[in-house]
Every structure is written in structure tokens, then in C-alpha cells.
Design a protein around this motif. Structure first.
Motif, PDB file in Angstrom:
ATOM      1  N   THR A  73       0.981  -1.366  -0.161  1.00  0.00           N
ATOM      2  CA  THR A  73      -0.198  -0.454  -0.367  1.00  0.00           C
ATOM      3  C   THR A  73       1.130   1.587   0.240  1.00  0.00           C
ATOM      4  OG1 THR A  73      -1.809  -1.046   1.036  1.00  0.00           O
ATOM      5  CG2 THR A  73      -1.723   0.877   1.316  1.00  0.00           C
ATOM      6  N   SER A  74       1.903   1.452   0.648  1.00  0.00           N
ATOM      7  CA  SER A  74       2.515   1.879   0.899  1.00  0.00           C
ATOM      8  C   SER A  74       3.827   2.670  -0.366  1.00  0.00           C
ATOM      9  CB  SER A  74       3.764   2.377   2.488  1.00  0.00           C
ATOM     10  OG  SER A  74       4.346   1.182   2.163  1.00  0.00           O
ATOM     11  N   VAL A  75       3.965   1.273  -0.312  1.00  0.00           N
ATOM     12  CA  VAL A  75       4.442   1.232  -2.342  1.00  0.00           C
ATOM     13  C   VAL A  75       4.019   2.090  -3.419  1.00  0.00           C
ATOM     14  CG1 VAL A  75       6.471   0.164  -3.778  1.00  0.00           C
ATOM     15  CG2 VAL A  75       6.363  -0.373  -1.570  1.00  0.00           C
ATOM     16  N   GLU A  78      -3.418   3.850  -2.733  1.00  0.00           N
ATOM     17  CA  GLU A  78      -4.003   2.532  -2.695  1.00  0.00           C
ATOM     18  C   GLU A  78      -4.743   2.078  -3.623  1.00  0.00           C
ATOM     19  OE1 GLU A  78      -5.056   2.399   1.006  1.00  0.00           O
ATOM     20  OE2 GLU A  78      -4.344   3.744   2.110  1.00  0.00           O
ATOM     21  N   ARG A  79      -6.033   1.377  -3.688  1.00  0.00           N
ATOM     22  CA  ARG A  79      -6.114   0.492  -4.748  1.00  0.00           C
ATOM     23  C   ARG A  79      -7.537   1.904  -5.399  1.00  0.00           C
ATOM     24  NH1 ARG A  79      -8.184  -4.474  -4.985  1.00  0.00           N
ATOM     25  NH2 ARG A  79      -9.373  -4.078  -6.420  1.00  0.00           N
ATOM     26  N   LYS A  80      -7.074   1.418  -6.219  1.00  0.00           N
ATOM     27  CA  LYS A  80      -8.005   2.763  -7.175  1.00  0.00           C
ATOM     28  C   LYS A  80      -9.467   2.120  -7.431  1.00  0.00           C
ATOM     29  CE  LYS A  80      -3.932   4.809 -10.080  1.00  0.00           C
ATOM     30  NZ  LYS A  80      -3.694   5.193 -10.877  1.00  0.00           N
ATOM     31  N   GLU A  81     -10.360   3.066  -7.488  1.00  0.00           N
ATOM     32  CA  GLU A  81     -12.261   2.786  -8.006  1.00  0.00           C
ATOM     33  C   GLU A  81     -12.055   3.488  -8.873  1.00  0.00           C
ATOM     34  OE1 GLU A  81     -13.507   1.195  -5.749  1.00  0.00           O
ATOM     35  OE2 GLU A  81     -11.983   1.088  -3.922  1.00  0.00           O
ATOM     36  N   TYR A 159      -4.163  -4.799  -9.311  1.00  0.00           N
ATOM     37  CA  TYR A 159      -3.400  -6.339  -8.828  1.00  0.00           C
ATOM     38  C   TYR A 159      -1.876  -5.791  -8.706  1.00  0.00           C
ATOM     39  CZ  TYR A 159      -0.716 -10.116 -10.276  1.00  0.00           C
ATOM     40  OH  TYR A 159       0.388 -11.132 -10.822  1.00  0.00           O
ATOM     41  N   VAL A 160      -1.865  -5.502  -8.977  1.00  0.00           N
ATOM     42  CA  VAL A 160       0.126  -5.631  -7.976  1.00  0.00           C
ATOM     43  C   VAL A 160      -0.153  -4.538  -6.902  1.00  0.00           C
ATOM     44  CG1 VAL A 160       2.110  -3.982  -8.186  1.00  0.00           C
ATOM     45  CG2 VAL A 160       0.843  -4.556 -10.980  1.00  0.00           C
ATOM     46  N   ALA A 161      -1.122  -3.907  -6.445  1.00  0.00           N
ATOM     47  CA  ALA A 161      -1.067  -3.096  -5.107  1.00  0.00           C
ATOM     48  C   ALA A 161      -1.661  -4.202  -4.636  1.00  0.00           C
ATOM     49  CB  ALA A 161      -1.530  -2.157  -4.768  1.00  0.00           C
ATOM     50  N   GLY A 162      -1.952  -5.598  -4.814  1.00  0.00           N
ATOM     51  CA  GLY A 162      -3.309  -6.238  -4.030  1.00  0.00           C
ATOM     52  C   GLY A 162      -2.603  -7.305  -2.994  1.00  0.00           C
ATOM     53  N   PHE A 163      -1.280  -7.803  -3.734  1.00  0.00           N
ATOM     54  CA  PHE A 163      -0.335  -8.326  -3.455  1.00  0.00           C
ATOM     55  C   PHE A 163       0.846  -8.042  -2.155  1.00  0.00           C
ATOM     56  CE2 PHE A 163      -0.372 -10.131  -7.205  1.00  0.00           C
ATOM     57  CZ  PHE A 163      -0.479 -11.510  -6.895  1.00  0.00           C
ATOM     58  N   ASP A 164       0.534  -8.885  -1.061  1.00  0.00           N
ATOM     59  CA  ASP A 164       2.181  -7.885   0.192  1.00  0.00           C
ATOM     60  C   ASP A 164       3.027  -7.885  -0.193  1.00  0.00           C
ATOM     61  OD1 ASP A 164      -0.325  -7.846   1.885  1.00  0.00           O
ATOM     62  OD2 ASP A 164      -0.466  -9.769   2.374  1.00  0.00           O
ATOM     63  N   ASP A 165       3.647  -8.955  -0.744  1.00  0.00           N
ATOM     64  CA  ASP A 165       4.767  -8.967  -1.240  1.00  0.00           C
ATOM     65  C   ASP A 165       4.608  -8.867  -3.306  1.00  0.00           C
ATOM     66  OD1 ASP A 165       7.509  -9.921  -2.082  1.00  0.00           O
ATOM     67  OD2 ASP A 165       6.793 -12.242  -1.651  1.00  0.00           O
ATOM     68  N   PRO A 166       5.602  -8.101  -3.811  1.00  0.00           N
ATOM     69  CA  PRO A 166       5.238  -7.322  -4.843  1.00  0.00           C
ATOM     70  C   PRO A 166       6.271  -8.773  -5.794  1.00  0.00           C
ATOM     71  CG  PRO A 166       6.501  -5.797  -3.831  1.00  0.00           C
ATOM     72  CD  PRO A 166       6.299  -6.644  -2.415  1.00  0.00           C
ATOM     73  N   GLY A 167       7.677  -9.658  -4.811  1.00  0.00           N
ATOM     74  CA  GLY A 167       7.645 -10.407  -5.446  1.00  0.00           C
ATOM     75  C   GLY A 167       6.768 -11.476  -6.167  1.00  0.00           C
ATOM     76  N   ALA A 168       5.642 -11.932  -5.344  1.00  0.00           N
ATOM     77  CA  ALA A 168       4.355 -12.243  -6.286  1.00  0.00           C
ATOM     78  C   ALA A 168       3.456 -12.251  -7.744  1.00  0.00           C
ATOM     79  CB  ALA A 168       3.544 -12.662  -5.236  1.00  0.00           C
ATOM     80  N   VAL A 169       4.184 -11.096  -7.927  1.00  0.00           N
ATOM     81  CA  VAL A 169       3.286 -10.222  -9.442  1.00  0.00           C
ATOM     82  C   VAL A 169       3.994 -11.546 -10.310  1.00  0.00           C
ATOM     83  CG1 VAL A 169       3.738  -8.828 -11.252  1.00  0.00           C
ATOM     84  CG2 VAL A 169       3.321  -8.740  -8.359  1.00  0.00           C
ATOM     85  N   LYS A 170       3.624 -11.639 -11.284  1.00  0.00           N
ATOM     86  CA  LYS A 170       3.333 -12.289 -12.437  1.00  0.00           C
ATOM     87  C   LYS A 170       3.037 -11.995 -13.647  1.00  0.00           C
ATOM     88  CE  LYS A 170       3.393 -16.068  -9.604  1.00  0.00           C
ATOM     89  NZ  LYS A 170       5.395 -17.044  -9.268  1.00  0.00           N
ATOM     90  N   LYS A 171       4.285 -12.590 -14.469  1.00  0.00           N
ATOM     91  CA  LYS A 171       4.336 -11.719 -16.073  1.00  0.00           C
ATOM     92  C   LYS A 171       3.316 -12.049 -16.364  1.00  0.00           C
ATOM     93  CE  LYS A 171       6.932 -11.282 -20.031  1.00  0.00           C
ATOM     94  NZ  LYS A 171       8.410 -12.329 -20.513  1.00  0.00           N
TER      95      LYS A 171
END
Length: 942
Positions: A73-75, A78-81, A159-171
Motif C-alpha cells: 500500500t505504501s509502495v 491505495e486501490r483505484k476505484e 492487481y499489483v497493489a493487492g499483493f503483500d509481496d511484490p515479488g509474487a506478481v506474475k508476468k
């Protein structure tokens, strides 16, 4: 971390900027918008950044220095509505959205047509209503499709902001999002969102404040970049934008805690440069234009990479304990390579603690020296003074090598700043004494280390342009030597070595281009290399390459010297920019070795014919290979004999030899044939070169013997032995004499030396026959006619024939005179007759025989009994005619007189005892006569 919008800062904030940051902060502050990311200006997107190492809270420095807990969230914010029509767009797939657009447009047209027909009742009104409602429906469809990229970007962000760990983002999932909304990853809005996410993530990964890198940042950023699928140029643009933000932040904070902030900014920027260089690898040199954008130098970038790599490796070393194993060593090496830490820098990194310990030793030694020199030193315990480890445990060579290594480490550290302080020089002298190193050993170590540092600083001065723009290159280099306490003579050696290396690089393709020549001239001027050194380097390096070409050309032989070889020689001779004198000197050396080989074969041959054949091979080699080689070096045609320059000081001598030669030329038959006519010249072919010869390689005697060997071959022909001891002589034509002339040129014989050989050979032949004719030493008219005939046959000039005849007759006459004197058949009267006949008595009769003749004549005078004694005749004329010493002749007379007088008196006494009065009277009269003949002799003699 609180997000911070990047906006232009006021111009007033830069008024009190420290000078150190001026190269970086004078850049115009930029707003990070899609336009700054190379996007069209019709869409403007504000990008927010999380605070990191360059964004400390002004009110809480301690909080800024600590590592914050980073969340998605800090990186990423917030989520975009979704608002307005965006939820509808989000619920429609691309096919359904296309179908809906079609239905909406068709429905609007149909509704407008029906409404117009119902209200107006006419077809025209119905069509107008259809057009109006169709336009409204088209606007709705356009709004629906235009919001698709924004909805896709919002979905990507969420999608990206929803991960606690950004490393879990999948290409794959990001590609699926783009596919879901039917947009491309290169779409302006979608691409801008990718760049924003990447920029936020990189800013969050870099450690804040003065905190060191952990070592996993590069891998983390690369993995996230791959997951987003962002291209390297777009990603590099974000790294550059982060750099701009770091320095804009310095402007926003003003001068509060200026020194601290300055260090923080520099540390943040160095970490960004280092991480970025590892992320993009070799491509970073053109993807990350630090020098152009931030006005930094290459050395500053290198320092950023070096310092951060050192800190990372030092941190890695701390994790290694005493029980180190193979896997840890391998891991350390892998870490070193991944950190881009060179072996040289690694060496210095691991030895800082060693230097610190050495400083402790030096400080201890300084304390002892100060105590020794203390005013109350007499009251101290004895033995206080400088320390030394010489002897004892460190007496072995292995321990001494350890001390040398420590000394090298200290010298290296002393020069780590690029200069040698005077205090370090004094410390090095103390350390040398402590370690017990000799002057030669310590100077060798210092020279080796200082030479490397001098090379490095010189390279920086050349590449950075400082040396080239210096008013005085010599003063610049001298100052550099003084800063390093480096011997200028050693610096000159390094300059020469650098020039030689550059020259070798330039001639790698076998020739020097005009650009190479200009580059070498520029280097020579900058390094102040003397002309003599330059010439020596070119003669050695370019000459060595040219020598190889020449040797290959010569080795090709008579049949292999074709057009390809000639082109190679011409290319090397002119492409290497060698002077004609240098090229000819190199070629001469190689050719003369081949000539000497032919000469050795000729000398070792079994007979004169075989020897002449070897010499003939050398003549052919000179005509067909060496002559072409010389012409190719000079760039001339070998068909025309070049005019050789004659030095002024030699011109007079050459003219005299030619004039003398014309007088002799026609008198010797064999010499006439050496200068053939035009017909024979045309038959033989092109003339052979004469510049390369064996004049300085063989003594004159050996060269004339070789020439004489071939001359005899030309005169007598080829002798072929057949069975039963017989032999056949094949007479050669006059063409062999042309080869003889070429042989004289190869042997380096002058005209006079050649004529001497021909004349000497003719004299030898004439002498052999003349000695037979004059065997009895008598020269008669018949013998003279016979000798004239022989003289014409051998072609010897008359004057030399007369000399030979005279020599023979003189020798025969001398032998006869020697015999006559020895046998007593020659007296002074005959001697006078011979002298009147111009016979050289001195050369024909030895001095001893002449003295014997004088003694015999005096003895005859004493025995004559006449009492006549002519002093002038005896003491002057006779010694002069016999060419003997007058004083010695007078001594002979006195000796004979004394002997005669003594004998006469003895005989008189004997006869007196015998009472022979007549005999006594006779001997007394004889003695009196001898006394009268020698009356002028001094009393002391008698």
C-alpha cells in the motif's frame, strides 16, 4: 512511507546550493508525467513516489535513518476505484464490448429514425432524427471504448497493489489483464502505469539514508522488471527520473543541515548508480547517460560502483567465520563477480585492517623515537629506541616475503588517493627500517606500485583531456611525478612503453593509416617523447614487421617472387611509414645473410667448378629476387638501373678511380669483357642491384679470392671429369663475364680492386712462363721476343710485364752475386763496375756479405807489403760504395791492424830467440809498415 508528488520546485530554493552539488542540481526540475516518459502530451498522468533514502522527514532524522516497514500500500498507493462508465467497461469483455457498441449505435440510429418519422411524418425528418441519435450513440460508444485503457491501467494497479509481496506478481497475469481489456502493453496509459509501478518499486527497494545495500536489491528489481514485462529503455528512463528526483529533493529541503543532507543525497545517488549499472549490465553505458544528464565524470561513476561493491563485499566477509569451507570460498568469488568488484579493488578492500594495524606499529615506533630523543632520556631505562623485527623469527626467506608483502600493502594504501603525501614517505622509511628491508628491496616494491598508480593517473589525464589542454605537457607530467614522488626517468620509460603498445596496436593490420599517424603524433606530443626514442620504436616494431615480410619474400626463392609477394613488400615498405634508409637497412641485413650462405657453400665446394656454380646461383638470386625487392622498396621499376647518389666527399675519389680505370681498361683482355656491348646486355636481361653487398661482411682478401675463382672459371671454362682419369673442358662464352661484373657488385669490390685482381691473375700467368724462360738469369734478344709473345697472350700491360722480368732477373742476379761474394770471386773493382751498370748492390748482396767483402779487401791491403794506405779510400769511399756503416768499417780496420801487429811482434820475438836476425828484421819492418799505414789511428786505440 508517505507518497510524495514530484512537482517543479521554486527557483529561489537553489540560491544557496553548495558548490559541490552544482553539477547535479542545475538540471531543470521535471514533473514525472507521461510526457516525461516519452508519451504524447494529450494524456497527462501524475506519478507519485514513496519517500526513500533521499526523502527523510525534516522533523525526524532518526526515523529516516531506520529501515521502514515497506508494504504494497505504501509502495504502490491505495486501490483505484472505478467511477462513471468504468464499472460497465470493466464488466464487458472485448467481444461483448464490441457487440454492445454495435447495438448501442444501431439502436440509436433506429430510435432517431422512428422518432423523426413519428414527429415529422416525412422521410427527411426521419433521416435527420437518425443522424442526431446516431451521433449521440457514437459519442456513447466512443466514451465507452476510450475508457478501456484507463480501466485496464486501474486493474493493473489494483492487481499489483493487492499483493503483500511484490515479488509474487506474475508476468502471465499482467499479460492476461491486457488481453482481458484488449489493450497492448505499449498503450500509452497502460505503459505509463507500468512505468509508475516500476518507479515506485525501485524507489522502495533502495535503502534509505546512509544505510548500506543488502545485496539482494539488484535481483529483486530485475525479477520485478521481468514480471511487469517493461522494456529496458522504459525502465532505464525511470532510473534516470529517480536520479532527478533525488537532486530535486535537495533543492526542496534548502540548506537545513546542509552538510548532512549533502552526504545523504550523494549516498543515495551512488547507490542508484551502482544498482542501475548491475540491473542493465553492459547496456547501462548507453541506457543510463549519467554523464550527460547530471554532468558527472566517468571516474565519479566508477567510484560509485567501487565504493558500493566494496561495502557489499565487506558485509559478505563478515558472515564468514574461522571455520571456512570450500562452499563459502566459492560463494565469496561468485559474490565478488556479481558485485562487479575487480581483483585489484578486492585486494585493497580486504587489507584496510592490515593498514590500520601497521599504523598502530608506526605510532608505537614514533613514540619510542620521541622517548629516545627526550630531554631526560639519560634517566630512562636503557634500550629505548626504534623497533625492528630483523633477525630471529623473521630471518627466514619465507618470513621476509611476508614482511615485503606488508610493505607493499602499505605503499599501495599510501597511493590509494592518487598521490603520495610527504608524511607517508616518512612513514614508509620508518616501516622499511622496522621490517629490516634493504634499500634495493624497498625501492623495487615502491617502484612497482607507484608505476601502476602513475599509469592509472596518466590514463585518466589522457582520457579526460586534462593533459591535452595543459599549456605545458612537460610541466603537467613533472607535477604528476612530484605528487607521486616518482622518478621522471622511470616515467619516461613508461611513456616509451605506452607509445610502443599504441604503435603495435596501430600496425595490427600491417600498415599505418593517416589516422594512426595523427593519433601517434598526438600521443607523442602529450607524453613529450623525444624524436630519437620515436625513431628507435618505429625501427624496432615497424622494422620487425617489415623484416618478417622481407624474409618471407626472400624465402619464396627465384620462382616464388611473384606479384602477390611484390604487393606485400610494397604495402609493408610504404604502409608502415618507414624511411627508405631504414627499409633498405632491414632488407640489406636479411639479404646479406643469404649471400653469406651462398659464399659458405662456394668455399666448401670440392673444386673450382662447383664453387663457381654456387656463386652463379648467388648472382641469379641477386638479379631475380634482390633486384626486384630493392625496386619494390623504392617504388621504382627494376627494368631501369637507378642512378645511385654519390656523396660529395666521395665524388673526387670516384672520378679519380674512373679516370684511372679508363687507362687500364683497354690493356687487360679479361677486363674488357667485363664491360660487354649492347647486344650482350640485351641477351643477359635486366641489370642486378649493387646497393646491397658484402663489403662489410667479408674481408677484402676473401672477396677478391671469390672474384678470382669465378674469373678463372670464365677464363678456363667448366672442367668435367670422365672415367679413366680424363677430363673435358667446356669453354664458356663472353656472357659469363657479365655475371662476373655482377659478382663484383655483390662482393662490394671497387673498380681498382677489380682491376688489381685481373692484373694480378695476368701477372701470375706471365710470371710462371717468364721464370721458365729466364731460368739461367740471362736476358737475350731471343728471350725478349719470347717474353713479348707471352705478354700478349695473357693480356698483361707492358709496364707490368717489364716489372715481372726485372724482378726475375734481379732475383737470379742476386743469387749469383751472393755466391760470388761467398766464394771470394768478387772484389771492389767489380762492385764498382756493377754500380756503374745501375745494379742495386744493396738489394742483391746482404749487409753481412758486404761487410765480409770490406774486411777481405782491407786484409789484402795489409798483406800487399806496398805500404800504401789511402784513408779516404778505406774510411769513406769503400763504406759508401758497399753501403755499410763508416764507423763500423773503421773499427774493422783497427781490429785487423791490431791483430796483424800483435802477430808480427810475436813472430819477431820468436825469431830473435832462434837468433834468426834476418827474420827478425823482416817482421820488424812489416810491423813498422803496418804502423805507418795506420799512422792516423789515435793513440788510445793503440
Amino acid at each position: 512511507m508517505n507518497p510524495l508528488s514530484v512537482t517543479p520546485s521554486s527557483s529561489s530554493s537553489s540560491s544557496s546550493t553548495p558548490a559541490l552539488l552544482s553539477p547535479f542540481i542545475n538540471q531543470s526540475p521535471l514533473r514525472l508525467t507521461p510526457s516525461s516518459l516519452s508519451l504524447p502530451s494529450r494524456r497527462r498522468v501524475r506519478v507519485s513516489f514513496p519517500r526513500n533514502s533521499a526523502d527523510p522527514s525534516p522533523s525526524d532524522d532518526s526515523a529516516a535513518s531506520a529501515t521502514p516497514s515497506t508494504t504494497t500500500t505504501s509502495v504502490f498507493g491505495e486501490r483505484k476505484e472505478l467511477t462513471g462508465i468504468q464499472p460497465l467497461v470493466d464488466s464487458l469483455s472485448p467481444p461483448l464490448r464490441l457487440a454492445s457498441s454495435t447495438v448501442i449505435l444501431a439502436g440509436a440510429v433506429a430510435a432517431g429514425y422512428g422518432l423523426g418519422l413519428r414527429l415529422g411524418g416525412t422521410r427527411n425528418l426521419a433521416l435527420g432524427g437518425a443522424a442526431v441519435m446516431g451521433a449521440a450513440g457514437g459519442a456513447m460508444v466512443y466514451a465507452l471504448n476510450a475508457s478501456v485503457p484507463e480501466v485496464a491501467a486501474a486493474s493493473l494497479h489494483n492487481y499489483v497493489a493487492g499483493f503483500d509481496d511484490p515479488g509474487a506478481v506474475k508476468k502471465e497475469e499482467i499479460e492476461q489483464i491486457a488481453k482481458k481489456y484488449g489493450v497492448s502493453k505499449t498503450d500509452q496509459v497502460f505503459s505509463a502505469e507500468l512505468s509508475e509501478l516500476y518507479c515506485r518499486f525501485v524507489s522502495s527497494v533502495l535503502p534509505p539514508g546512509s544505510e548500506d545495500l543488502k545485496g539482494n536489491e539488484v535481483e529483486t528489481i530485475i525479477n520485478f522488471k521481468k514480471a511487469l514485462g517493461i522494456d529496458d529503455p522504459d525502465a532505464a528512463a525511470m532510473h534516470m527520473e529517480i536520479g532527478r528526483r533525488i537532486f530535486r529533493q535537495r533543492l526542496e529541503t534548502g540548506d537545513r543541515d546542509g552538510d548532512v543532507e549533502q552526504r545523504r543525497v550523494m549516498q543515495a545517488f551512488q547507490k542508484l548508480v551502482y544498482v542501475s549499472s548491475l540491473v542493465f549490465g553492459e547496456a547501462s553505458s548507453f541506457l543510463l547517460p549519467w554523464k550527460r544528464v547530471f554532468k558527472v565524470t566517468d571516474s565519479q561513476v566508477e567510484i560509485s560502483i567501487r565504493d558500493n561493491a566494496q561495502r557489499l563485499y565487506a558485509s559478505k566477509l563478515k558472515s564468514v567465520g574461522k571455520d571456512i569451507d570450500v562452499e563459502q570460498l566459492v560463494s565469496l568469488r561468485e559474490s565478488q563477480l556479481s558485485y562487479r568488484l575487480s581483483d585489484e579493488v578486492l585486494y585493497s578492500t580486504g587489507l584496510k585492517q592490515v593498514v590500520e594495524e601497521i599504523d598502530v606499529i608506526l605510532a608505537f615506533n614514533d613514540g619510542l623515537i620521541s622517548l629516545k630523543n627526550h630531554a631526560d632520556a639519560d634517566r630512562f631505562a636503557r634500550g629505548v629506541g626504534p623497533v625492528s623485527v630483523l633477525g630471529g623469527e623473521y630471518a627466514s626467506d619465507r618470513k621476509m616475503d611476508d614482511l615485503k608483502l606488508l610493505y607493499r600493502v602499505y605503499v599501495t594504501d599510501a597511493l590509494s588517493s592518487g598521490r603520495m603525501e610527504d608524511s607517508k614517505v616518512a612513514s614508509m622509511n620508518q616501516l622499511k627500517n622496522i621490517f629490516g628491508l634493504g634499500k634495493r628491496e624497498s625501492e623495487a616494491i615502491t617502484l612497482e606500485v607507484t608505476s601502476k598508480v602513475y599509469r592509472k593517473r596518466l590514463s585518466q589525464a589522457v582520457s579526460g583531456g586534462d593533459l591535452e589542454v595543459a599549456d605545458s605537457k612537460a610541466a603537467f607530467l613533472q607535477n604528476l611525478c612530484e605528487e607521486l614522488h616518482f622518478d621522471p626517468l622511470k616515467a619516461k620509460e613508461i611513456h616509451e612503453e605506452i607509445y610502443r603498445q599504441k604503435l603495435q596496436q596501430c600496425i595490427a593490420d600491417g600498415e599505418l593509416s593517416d589516422a594512426d599517424v595523427k593519433s601517434l603524433l598526438r600521443l607523442r606530443v602529450m607524453l613529450c617523447i623525444p624524436e630519437q626514442t620515436i625513431e628507435a620504436a618505429h625501427a624496432d616494431i615497424c622494422g620487425g614487421l617489415f623484416e618478417k615480410v622481407v624474409k618471407d619474400a626472400i624465402a619464396s626463392g627465384i620462382d616464388g617472387y611473384d606479384m602477390d609477394v611484390r604487393k606485400a613488400v610494397r604495402k609493408a615498405a610504404h604502409g608502415l611509414k618507414l624511411s627508405r634508409e631504414a627499409a633498405m637497412s632491414i632488407a640489406s641485413k636479411a639479404v646479406r645473410k643469404i649471400f653469406v650462405t651462398y659464399v659458405k657453400r662456394a668455399r666448401s665446394s670440392d673444386n673450382r667448378t662447383e664453387s663457381a656454380k654456387e656463386l652463379k646461383k648467388m648472382i641469379a638470386f641477386n638479379s631475380l629476387v634482390v633486384t626486384e625487392l630493392v625496386a619494390d622498396i623504392k617504388g621504382e621499376s627494376s627494368d631501369i638501373k637507378p642512378e645511385e647518389p654519390v656523396k660529395v666527399e666521395e665524388k673526387k675519389q670516384v672520378d679519380e678511380e674512373d679516370e684511372w680505370d679508363e687507362e687500364e681498361w683497354e690493356s687487360l683482355e679479361s677486363l674488357k669483357k667485363v664491360k660487354p656491348g649492347k647486344e650482350l646486355d640485351a641477351k643477359i636481361g635486366k641489370p642486378g642491384q649493387s646497393e646491397i653487398n658484402l663489403k662489410d661482411d667479408l674481408p677484402l682478401r676473401e672477396r677478391t679470392d671469390l672474384y678470382k675463382t669465378y674469373l678463372l672459371y670464365c677464363l678456363t671454362g667448366e672442367v668435367t671429369r670422365i672415367p679413366f682419369g680424363a677430363q673435358i673442358t667446356t669453354k664458356k662464352d663472353d656472357s659469363e663475364f657479365v655475371f662476373l661484373s655482377q659478382l663484383g657488385n655483390i662482393l662490394g669490390l671497387t673498380v681498382k680492386e677489380i682491376v688489381d685482381v685481373h692484373r694480378g691473375l695476368a701477372e701470375q700467368a706471365f710470371r710462371q712462363q717468364a721464370e721458365v724462360i729466364l731460368a739461367d738469369g740471362q736476358l737475350t734478344k731471343a728471350k725478349v721476343e719470347q717474353l713479348d709473345e707471352v705478354q700478349k697472350q695473357v693480356g698483361l700491360p707492358a709496364e707490368y710485364a717489364q716489372k715481372v722480368i726485372k724482378n726475375i732477373t734481379t732475383t737470379k742476379m742476386a743469387a749469383a752475386l751472393e755466391t760470388a761474394v761467398a766464394r771470394g770471386r768478387l772484389n771492389m773493382k767489380q762492385i764498382r763496375e756493377l754500380k756503374e751498370a745501375n745494379v742495386e748492390i744493396d738489394s742483391m748482396i746482404s749487409e753481412k756479405l758486404r761487410e765480409n767483402l770490406f774486411k777481405k779487401t782491407i786484409d789484402e791491403i795489409f798483406s800487399s807489403g806496398t805500404g800504401e794506405f789511402d784513408e779516404v779510400e778505406v774510411y769513406e769511399k769503400m763504406p759508401a760504395e758497399l753501403n755499410i756503416n763508416a764507423d763500423k768499417a773503421k773499427g774493422v780496420v783497427h781490429e785487423l791492424a791490431r791483430s796483424r801487429l800483435s802477430n808480427s811482434l810475436i813472430q819477431a820475438v820468436a825469431l830473435l830467440r832462434q837468433r834468426n836476425r834476418a827474420g827478425v828484421v823482416w817482421f820488424l819492418n812489416y810491423s813498422h809498415l803496418i804502423s805507418l799505414q795506420c799512422s792516423q789511428t789515435s793513440k788510445s786505440t793503440w
